[in-house]
Design an enzyme around this catalytic site. Structure first.
Site, PDB file in Angstrom:
ATOM      1  N   ARG A 184       0.815  -1.222   0.000  1.00 55.44           N
ATOM      2  CA  ARG A 184       0.000   0.000   0.000  1.00 55.44           C
ATOM      3  C   ARG A 184       0.848   1.271   0.000  1.00 55.44           C
ATOM      4  NH1 ARG A 184      -2.136  -3.754  -0.993  1.00 55.44           N
ATOM      5  NH2 ARG A 184      -4.076  -4.669  -0.220  1.00 55.44           N
ATOM      6  N   SER A 217     -10.570  -0.165   3.694  1.00 54.91           N
ATOM      7  CA  SER A 217      -9.760  -0.404   4.897  1.00 54.91           C
ATOM      8  C   SER A 217      -9.149   0.899   5.388  1.00 54.91           C
ATOM      9  CB  SER A 217      -8.645  -1.416   4.598  1.00 54.91           C
ATOM     10  OG  SER A 217      -9.187  -2.690   4.327  1.00 54.91           O
ATOM     11  N   GLU A 227      -4.260   3.439   6.148  1.00 56.98           N
ATOM     12  CA  GLU A 227      -4.138   3.221   4.708  1.00 56.98           C
ATOM     13  C   GLU A 227      -4.627   4.441   3.941  1.00 56.98           C
ATOM     14  OE1 GLU A 227      -5.976   0.095   1.461  1.00 56.98           O
ATOM     15  OE2 GLU A 227      -5.243  -0.690   3.365  1.00 56.98           O
TER      16      GLU A 227
END
Length: 352
Positions: free
Chosen positions: A166, A236, A331
């Site tokens: 990520r 998320s 995130e």
């Protein structure tokens, strides 16, 4: 064109998937590179802050934005057929899921594991999106970046993109005054299905097709992650922690934590499991709460404020740190009055 008298507060509620009710001084949709250049130059010369968004799917506006929000709708897909592969060039304003559907319908396989990942192509590169055993870096050849300071283009090959879980070089070095214009994707004609461990109980290996993987993943994601049109969320909120093998083994001895060995020797563990086992499942701050089917997803049930979501996130972060000595990393990106705010300034995150 953008003098103060022309500014009026415009709602961003429908342009961020958390559906936070904040405003920008001005919202402008761009469909061409030249329009993007012109608007950014005007903002720079007038010293007006600006940010570029796609679907607004990976952000949390913390307050009203005191500048121009540019919505990227620069679209186009070019496909070249080679002997053993397909080469795609996709402009950054295209929606990711639309690309997955298009390629499947054309018989170009390989993106099906990333079905229903929200956001646009530009965000896919910035975030190095991933799901069910496939990441953007696995199919990326290069990323084209435009400097909005001097109008120069740079083609960055995959090996220089610094892709990781990520993360990418586009979150740091090519963040301010840069825009991703397009990406190059290579898909082999020799299709190999990717059956991630969490898919094994849903998929019959016999007569397996890319369509079956696509449909299965769409079904799973619709059950686990709420549609932001109905319930505000940004997917998320936190990343799954990636920790050392030694630390993972210590935790696994104490708890049966779902874990996934990584190629670099580190171990990824389930952040959702950590949240669920900290007695946080039913916590609610105003209209901000945790999604029951996917603990990493924080949701806006109706009219949550950014501060309510942030307060909930901080409680989760402190609880995980206290019980497991693991610092969850966000995130999503946080946007304040003048632009992005580093997560380290919001959470006490080691080595972020």
């Amino acid at each position: 064109m953008y003098k103060k008298k022309y500014f009026s507060n415009q709602s961003l509620k429908d342009l961020n998937t958390f559906r936070i009710d904040v405003t920008a001084k001005k919202i402008i949709f761009v469909k061409t590179i030249q329009s993007l250049i012109n608007i950014s130059k005007t903002c720079q010369s007038s010293k007006i802050p600006y940010i570029i968004l796609g679907e607004g799917s990976n952000i949390l506006f913390l307050e009203n934005y005191a500048g121009v929000v540019i919505i990227n709708r620069i679209k186009g897909i070019k496909i070249i057929e080679k002997k053993d592969s397909w080469l795609l060039y996709v402009f950054s304003g295209e929606r990711w899921h639309d690309l997955v559907k298009l390629t499947l319908n054309l018989g170009i396989l390989g993106l099906e594991n990333l079905a229903l990942v929200p956001g646009c192509i530009g965000s896919a590169a910035i975030q190095n999106i991933g799901a069910y055993g496939l990441e953007f870096k696995d199919i990326c050849q290069y990323v084209d970046v435009l400097s909005l300071k001097n109008n120069t283009y740079t083609r960055i090959k995959k090996k220089f993109c610094k892709f990781s879980y990520r993360n990418s070089i586009f979150k740091k070095k090519y963040n301010h005054e840069h825009a991703i214009i397009g990406v190059g994707i290579k898909l082999s004609k020799l299709w190999h299905p990717i059956i991630f461990s969490s898919l094994e109980n849903y998929i019959n290996p016999k007569n397996l097709t890319a369509y079956k993987i696509f449909n299965t993943i769409c079904t799973i994601r619709k059950k686990k992650i709420p549609n932001p049109k109905n319930i505000g969320n940004a997917g998320s909120f936190f990343k799954n922690p990636v920790i050392t093998k030694k630390k993972a083994q210590q935790l696994i001895r104490l708890y049966k934590i779902p874990n996934y060995p990584q190629k670099n020797g580190l171990i990824k563990i389930s952040g959702g499991w950590l949240i669920e086992h900290c007695s946080l499942k039913n916590i609610q701050i105003g209209d901000a709460t945790i999604h029951k089917q996917q603990m990493l997803v924080l949701i806006n049930k109706k009219s949550a404020t950014a501060q309510e979501i942030l307060k909930l996130a901080k409680i989760i972060h402190r609880s995980i740190l206290k019980k497991f000595n693991i610092s969850l990393k966000p995130e999503i990106d946080f946007i304040g009055q003048l632009g992005k705010i580093e997560p380290s300034k919001i959470f006490k995150i080691k080595n972020y």
